[in-house]
Design a protein around this motif. Sequence first.
Motif, PDB file in Angstrom:
ATOM      1  N   GLY A   1       0.823  -1.216   0.000  1.00 40.70           N
ATOM      2  CA  GLY A   1       0.000   0.000   0.000  1.00 40.70           C
ATOM      3  C   GLY A   1       0.851   1.259   0.000  1.00 40.70           C
ATOM      4  N   ILE A   2       1.947   1.227   0.755  1.00 41.61           N
ATOM      5  CA  ILE A   2       2.857   2.377   0.781  1.00 41.61           C
ATOM      6  C   ILE A   2       3.486   2.577  -0.593  1.00 41.61           C
ATOM      7  CG2 ILE A   2       5.012   3.246   1.775  1.00 41.61           C
ATOM      8  CD1 ILE A   2       4.289   1.705   4.343  1.00 41.61           C
ATOM      9  N   LEU A   3       3.902   1.484  -1.237  1.00 40.88           N
ATOM     10  CA  LEU A   3       4.482   1.588  -2.574  1.00 40.88           C
ATOM     11  C   LEU A   3       3.467   2.124  -3.579  1.00 40.88           C
ATOM     12  CD1 LEU A   3       6.580  -1.715  -2.703  1.00 40.88           C
ATOM     13  CD2 LEU A   3       7.409   0.630  -2.411  1.00 40.88           C
ATOM     14  N   ALA A   4       2.188   1.777  -3.388  1.00 34.87           N
ATOM     15  CA  ALA A   4       1.145   2.336  -4.255  1.00 34.87           C
ATOM     16  C   ALA A   4       1.048   3.847  -4.073  1.00 34.87           C
ATOM     17  CB  ALA A   4      -0.194   1.675  -3.952  1.00 34.87           C
ATOM     18  N   ASN A   5       1.138   4.318  -2.823  1.00 34.32           N
ATOM     19  CA  ASN A   5       1.139   5.769  -2.572  1.00 34.32           C
ATOM     20  C   ASN A   5       2.364   6.432  -3.194  1.00 34.32           C
ATOM     21  OD1 ASN A   5      -1.223   5.437  -1.139  1.00 34.32           O
ATOM     22  ND2 ASN A   5      -0.298   5.694   0.867  1.00 34.32           N
ATOM     23  N   PHE A   6       3.521   5.777  -3.078  1.00 34.18           N
ATOM     24  CA  PHE A   6       4.754   6.331  -3.640  1.00 34.18           C
ATOM     25  C   PHE A   6       4.693   6.422  -5.166  1.00 34.18           C
ATOM     26  CE2 PHE A   6       7.832   4.912  -0.002  1.00 34.18           C
ATOM     27  CZ  PHE A   6       7.214   5.819   0.841  1.00 34.18           C
ATOM     28  N   SER A   7       3.950   5.514  -5.795  1.00 34.07           N
ATOM     29  CA  SER A   7       4.000   5.400  -7.254  1.00 34.07           C
ATOM     30  C   SER A   7       3.316   6.548  -7.989  1.00 34.07           C
ATOM     31  CB  SER A   7       3.375   4.067  -7.691  1.00 34.07           C
ATOM     32  OG  SER A   7       1.973   4.069  -7.469  1.00 34.07           O
ATOM     33  N   VAL A   8       2.661   7.435  -7.276  1.00 33.66           N
ATOM     34  CA  VAL A   8       1.988   8.557  -7.959  1.00 33.66           C
ATOM     35  C   VAL A   8       2.989   9.614  -8.430  1.00 33.66           C
ATOM     36  CG1 VAL A   8      -0.135   8.208  -6.667  1.00 33.66           C
ATOM     37  CG2 VAL A   8       1.589   9.794  -5.788  1.00 33.66           C
ATOM     38  N   LYS A   9       4.222   9.578  -7.958  1.00 34.99           N
ATOM     39  CA  LYS A   9       5.243  10.548  -8.347  1.00 34.99           C
ATOM     40  C   LYS A   9       6.226   9.911  -9.341  1.00 34.99           C
ATOM     41  CE  LYS A   9       5.537  14.034  -6.763  1.00 34.99           C
ATOM     42  NZ  LYS A   9       4.905  15.305  -7.164  1.00 34.99           N
ATOM     43  N   ASP A  10       6.440  10.585 -10.461  1.00 41.74           N
ATOM     44  CA  ASP A  10       7.308  10.033 -11.509  1.00 41.74           C
ATOM     45  C   ASP A  10       8.738   9.817 -11.014  1.00 41.74           C
ATOM     46  OD1 ASP A  10       5.150  10.110 -13.191  1.00 41.74           O
ATOM     47  OD2 ASP A  10       5.711  12.027 -14.125  1.00 41.74           O
ATOM     48  N   ASP A  11       9.294  10.804 -10.328  1.00 44.25           N
ATOM     49  CA  ASP A  11      10.684  10.687  -9.884  1.00 44.25           C
ATOM     50  C   ASP A  11      10.849   9.597  -8.825  1.00 44.25           C
ATOM     51  OD1 ASP A  11       9.154  12.150  -8.130  1.00 44.25           O
ATOM     52  OD2 ASP A  11      10.751  13.543  -7.553  1.00 44.25           O
ATOM     53  N   VAL A  12       9.816   9.387  -8.011  1.00 42.23           N
ATOM     54  CA  VAL A  12       9.872   8.324  -7.003  1.00 42.23           C
ATOM     55  C   VAL A  12       9.808   6.963  -7.685  1.00 42.23           C
ATOM     56  CG1 VAL A  12       8.741   7.338  -4.982  1.00 42.23           C
ATOM     57  CG2 VAL A  12       8.847   9.813  -5.250  1.00 42.23           C
ATOM     58  N   ARG A  13       8.988   6.837  -8.719  1.00 42.76           N
ATOM     59  CA  ARG A  13       8.927   5.573  -9.463  1.00 42.76           C
ATOM     60  C   ARG A  13      10.288   5.235 -10.070  1.00 42.76           C
ATOM     61  NH1 ARG A  13       3.870   7.378 -11.528  1.00 42.76           N
ATOM     62  NH2 ARG A  13       4.805   7.737 -13.576  1.00 42.76           N
ATOM     63  N   ASP A  14      10.930   6.236 -10.661  1.00 49.13           N
ATOM     64  CA  ASP A  14      12.244   5.998 -11.270  1.00 49.13           C
ATOM     65  C   ASP A  14      13.255   5.534 -10.215  1.00 49.13           C
ATOM     66  OD1 ASP A  14      11.245   6.752 -13.722  1.00 49.13           O
ATOM     67  OD2 ASP A  14      11.905   8.837 -13.538  1.00 49.13           O
ATOM     68  N   LEU A  15      13.218   6.170  -9.047  1.00 48.54           N
ATOM     69  CA  LEU A  15      14.136   5.789  -7.970  1.00 48.54           C
ATOM     70  C   LEU A  15      13.876   4.361  -7.516  1.00 48.54           C
ATOM     71  CD1 LEU A  15      16.276   6.506  -5.816  1.00 48.54           C
ATOM     72  CD2 LEU A  15      14.413   7.387  -4.393  1.00 48.54           C
ATOM     73  N   LEU A  16      12.617   4.011  -7.363  1.00 51.93           N
ATOM     74  CA  LEU A  16      12.275   2.671  -6.884  1.00 51.93           C
ATOM     75  C   LEU A  16      12.618   1.608  -7.924  1.00 51.93           C
ATOM     76  CD1 LEU A  16       8.860   3.424  -5.130  1.00 51.93           C
ATOM     77  CD2 LEU A  16      10.987   2.746  -4.024  1.00 51.93           C
ATOM     78  N   VAL A  17      12.418   1.907  -9.203  1.00 58.55           N
ATOM     79  CA  VAL A  17      12.765   0.933 -10.242  1.00 58.55           C
ATOM     80  C   VAL A  17      14.265   0.694 -10.261  1.00 58.55           C
ATOM     81  CG1 VAL A  17      12.861   0.579 -12.738  1.00 58.55           C
ATOM     82  CG2 VAL A  17      10.750   1.362 -11.679  1.00 58.55           C
ATOM     83  N   SER A  18      15.036   1.754 -10.082  1.00 59.34           N
ATOM     84  CA  SER A  18      16.490   1.594 -10.030  1.00 59.34           C
ATOM     85  C   SER A  18      16.929   0.775  -8.815  1.00 59.34           C
ATOM     86  CB  SER A  18      17.171   2.971 -10.000  1.00 59.34           C
ATOM     87  OG  SER A  18      16.868   3.656  -8.797  1.00 59.34           O
TER      88      SER A  18
END
Length: 400
Positions: A303-320
């Motif tokens: 659920g926290i990762l779902a909240n984080f995923s709304v931001k493009d830069d956060v998604r890029d950081l998490l994918v890396s």
Amino acid sequence: AVPANWSPVGPPSFQQTARPTPSVGGPSAMALTAVAPFEPTLDVSPVVKGEQRREGEEDMWKLQDSTAEFRTSLTRPTDKDNELVKVAAKHGPAGILAVLRKNKDYSWFVVLAFRALQMCLGPRQAATMLPCLRECDPVAFSIEMMELEMIDEVFQLMKYFAHVRDVHHHGLAIMEILIMDDSEWRDEVARKGGIALVCDIAKQRKDSPSIMCQVMTCMSYLAAEDYIEVMLCQHDALHYVAYVLKVHAANAELVTRASLALLNLTVCEPHVEELMDKQAILLILAVLDRHASDVHLVIIVMGILANFSVKDDVRDLLVSAKVLSRVASAMRLDPGNPVLQVACLKSLVNYSTNAEHYMIMDELDIPVLVGQMMVEHAHDDGVQRYGNYFLGQHTSCPIL
């Protein structure tokens, strides 16, 4: 010179003994010699290597106190011996408040009063319930507390006795019970300054796992209200949550409560940005790695990762940081659990809108997993809805 018929009197340890001594003046001369007081000592000599004490040799010297089980500590009695429980149960909040005001200068008395309030408000089990609590209605008790604005007194005493750990412990327990499922009490706590108090306690006792468990629980309940979520972050609540996730990562219970607080504190997008500024986004991945087999905690983290995923830069950081492989592992953790699958699908949906991210998911066979979950949970509306979001029926996922 001493008379010939003189004899010492008194306890042997304080007697003076007349003994003949050689004297220059003649054989009949006498002198007094003082005897030091005798103090009996217990000779418990160490056991020499190779020897053993006789059975019962040590126990024979232990003092037997037959009254220990009948004695009651006046400042730390058990619940059944706490007379303030009877006062609170019989006379209600008004009665215990009057007694508390009269003795508010004693921290031990405040602790007993807080414990009495906690017992009158909390859930009860028939096997362990005290007889005096049977006619005390917890709901009516809390309503009367609100009418008296009694939480104001509780907060003042928690501030005054900030150095007493037990006052904080029982005060937070009272707050937790009141705000658990009552939005009106959340409003009352916020109106009376409870937000600042909770964050101050977190600052003071951040290295106490038991107190921080209570603090994180209160934050998670309070943050369920949108405006209180903003207030908490204004008092730097995210800093204390991040501290717990970093320092107490091995404590499963504390991390679970901190994750619940973080889940409710990141509904607002600016708070995700604040975590990004604090460089605290990746802490949640470390928690996931350490507790990867805990299904309940994994659901919260998704659920926290779902909240984080709304931001493009956060998604890029998490994918890396290889978040997608971790989500795939979470989906395989318990395929038959629809709640877990919905949480995982929600955390993936926004990644599917990016071609590069989708290719990474395809390499991890995540689209295949999504299809399998949709077939296995064909009658679950949540799995079907977010599975369709992932497969491209919609361009974005309405997380809120």
